[in-house]
Structures are given as C-alpha cells and as structure tokens.
Design a protein around this motif. Structure first.
Motif, mmCIF file in Angstrom:
data_model
loop_
_atom_site.group_PDB
_atom_site.id
_atom_site.type_symbol
_atom_site.label_atom_id
_atom_site.label_comp_id
_atom_site.label_asym_id
_atom_site.label_seq_id
_atom_site.Cartn_x
_atom_site.Cartn_y
_atom_site.Cartn_z
ATOM 1 N N PHE A 163 30.693 4.601 -12.435
ATOM 2 C CA PHE A 163 29.602 5.556 -12.652
ATOM 3 C C PHE A 163 28.757 5.141 -13.855
ATOM 4 N N SER A 164 29.418 4.688 -14.932
ATOM 5 C CA SER A 164 28.704 4.273 -16.147
ATOM 6 C C SER A 164 27.821 3.064 -15.882
ATOM 7 N N LEU A 165 28.323 2.119 -15.090
ATOM 8 C CA LEU A 165 27.524 0.946 -14.738
ATOM 9 C C LEU A 165 26.271 1.338 -13.973
ATOM 10 N N ILE A 166 26.442 2.187 -12.967
ATOM 11 C CA ILE A 166 25.300 2.606 -12.147
ATOM 12 C C ILE A 166 24.301 3.400 -12.987
ATOM 13 N N ALA A 167 24.829 4.394 -13.733
ATOM 14 C CA ALA A 167 23.956 5.249 -14.535
ATOM 15 C C ALA A 167 23.295 4.460 -15.666
ATOM 16 N N GLY A 168 24.069 3.583 -16.321
ATOM 17 C CA GLY A 168 23.531 2.820 -17.438
ATOM 18 C C GLY A 168 22.425 1.873 -17.021
ATOM 19 N N ILE A 169 22.624 1.154 -15.904
ATOM 20 C CA ILE A 169 21.602 0.226 -15.417
ATOM 21 C C ILE A 169 20.352 0.993 -14.991
ATOM 22 N N TRP A 170 20.548 2.134 -14.324
ATOM 23 C CA TRP A 170 19.390 2.934 -13.897
ATOM 24 C C TRP A 170 18.616 3.463 -15.098
ATOM 25 N N MET A 175 10.121 0.458 -22.820
ATOM 26 C CA MET A 175 9.984 1.054 -24.139
ATOM 27 C C MET A 175 10.399 0.105 -25.258
ATOM 28 N N LEU A 176 11.503 -0.616 -25.072
ATOM 29 C CA LEU A 176 12.033 -1.457 -26.140
ATOM 30 C C LEU A 176 11.076 -2.546 -26.616
ATOM 31 N N PRO A 177 10.299 -3.195 -25.726
ATOM 32 C CA PRO A 177 9.381 -4.237 -26.210
ATOM 33 C C PRO A 177 8.340 -3.733 -27.202
ATOM 34 N N TYR A 217 18.538 2.249 -18.134
ATOM 35 C CA TYR A 217 17.873 1.136 -18.824
ATOM 36 C C TYR A 217 16.598 0.725 -18.092
ATOM 37 N N MET A 218 16.688 0.563 -16.788
ATOM 38 C CA MET A 218 15.531 0.120 -16.018
ATOM 39 C C MET A 218 14.435 1.189 -15.997
ATOM 40 N N GLU A 219 14.831 2.447 -15.981
ATOM 41 C CA GLU A 219 13.862 3.537 -15.863
ATOM 42 C C GLU A 219 13.179 3.852 -17.184
ATOM 43 N N TYR A 220 13.911 3.766 -18.304
ATOM 44 C CA TYR A 220 13.375 4.231 -19.582
ATOM 45 C C TYR A 220 13.255 3.136 -20.646
ATOM 46 N N SER A 231 21.238 -5.257 -24.526
ATOM 47 C CA SER A 231 20.736 -3.878 -24.538
ATOM 48 C C SER A 231 21.321 -3.060 -23.393
ATOM 49 N N MET A 232 21.350 -3.669 -22.202
ATOM 50 C CA MET A 232 21.909 -2.972 -21.043
ATOM 51 C C MET A 232 23.396 -2.706 -21.231
#
Length: 211
Positions: free
Chosen positions: A13-20, A29-31, A22-25, A46-47
């Motif tokens: 669950f953490s892998l799925i939620a974390g990747i989503w 933003m980080l750059p 990161y990609m979504e928000y 970062s991911m």
C-alpha cells in the motif's frame, strides 16, 4: 492477520500510495526549490523518502513499528533537512554568503512575491515534524532535550553562510522555531493517546501531560 502478511500489505500500500503522491504532487513541485531534479538519482531518493514516510507512519499508527523503522524515518527526515538547507549539489547562488539580522524580514519579502511566500511556508513547516519524530525514536527526553537538539538549526543556517550555499537569515530561524513549537503542540495529543510512542514513555505522558 499474521504479522508478516500485515507488514507486506502495509508495504505494498505504501509503495502504491507513495509513488502516486510523488507523481501527483512532488514531481512538479520539487524542481521549484531543488535544482536538477530531473536527475534520476534525486528522483529515486525523493520517491523512496515519500514511500518510507508513509510506510513507517502507517506502522506507527498500527502499533507495528520497530525501533529500526523509527530510526529510518528520523534519518530520512534529517536527510531532507540537509538537502533542503545546505543544498549539497551547489546549485544555489541567490544571496549566498549574505547575513540578515532582521527577524521579520520575511514580512517584506513575501509582498507580491509568490516564490518568497512558498519559501516562508516551507521554512515554517520544515521543523514541524521534528519533535514527534524525536519522541517516537526515543531520542533524548522531554521538551528541553529535544529543543536543545533543534537548536542545531542555528548551525545549519550559519553553514549556509559559511559554505556559500545560502545566507544566514535570522527571520528563517524565527520561522523554524515557530514551526518546531507548533509541531510540539501537535505531537503532544498524538503521543498522549499512544500513537507511535515507546511503551516506557506511556505513564510519563499521561501523568505529566507534557513531552
């Protein structure tokens, strides 16, 4: 559910939620704040920090976190602090080496400047998690010890000036301190109900009502 199976479910669950997340928000933003985020190593790091954060926080809530989980989360947090404040990639150049002794300089900086507004918000929230993470990792005891460790922020801020990767700004330190105190206020009720706290601290938090 068996312990190992439960941990596996939390990890997936953490892998799925974390990747989503990161990609979504964070991807776009980080750059704005960290140069060269197109670098694959930085993206992976970062991911991984986002995934690890979700994984350990879930285990804390579920009462599954080991001491190594707690230490890993604390290490990830300090990694973010170092990369955020010292910018070891050497790509930051605006105002490097300067010193500002005005504790409320941010009030003028944010006037009509969206970037400065974002920087103010980040400076305010970057130390909010520190007290909670130190408490759940059982690092030092009580508010005084953890506040003393927090004062290492002065060292990091001064190193920005010494290493020419930023400026020593007293208003930043004010925002850091306010953020740490806000985090302390948020952490107290969470620790009181037992989320993430070491068992040996349970009686002390309930009886004293303070950290």
């Amino acid at each position: 559910m068996h312990g190992k199976l439960k941990s596996l479910v939390v990890l997936v669950f953490s892998l799925i939620a974390g990747i989503w997340i990161y990609m979504e928000y964070f991807l776009n933003m980080l750059p704005r704040f960290f140069p060269n985020m197109e670098n694959i190593e930085k993206t992976i790091l970062s991911m991984a920090i986002v995934v690890l954060t979700i994984y350990v926080l879930l285990k804390l809530v579920l009462g599954m976190a080991t001491k190594w989980d707690r230490y890993a989360l604390l290490l990830a947090y300090f990694t973010v602090l170092i990369f955020g404040l010292l910018r070891p990639d050497g790509q930051y150049s605006i105002g490097t080496g300067d010193v500002s002794w005005n504790p409320i300089a941010f009030l003028s900086d944010i006037q009509g400047d969206r970037a400065s507004q974002w920087v103010m918000v980040i400076n305010l929230i970057i130390f909010v998690p520190m007290y909670f993470l130190l408490a759940v990792s059982n690092v030092l005891k009580g508010f005084k010890g953890r506040f003393f460790l927090f004062q290492g922020a002065w060292t990091l801020e001064w190193m920005q000036h010494i290493l020419n990767v930023g400026q020593f700004d007293l208003s930043d330190l004010l925002l850091y301190t306010v953020g740490f105190l806000i985090g302390y206020g948020i952490a107290l009720p969470i620790l009181k109900v037992g989320i993430g706290r070491y068992p040996v601290e349970a009686v002390r938090y309930r009886s004293m009502g303070r950290g």
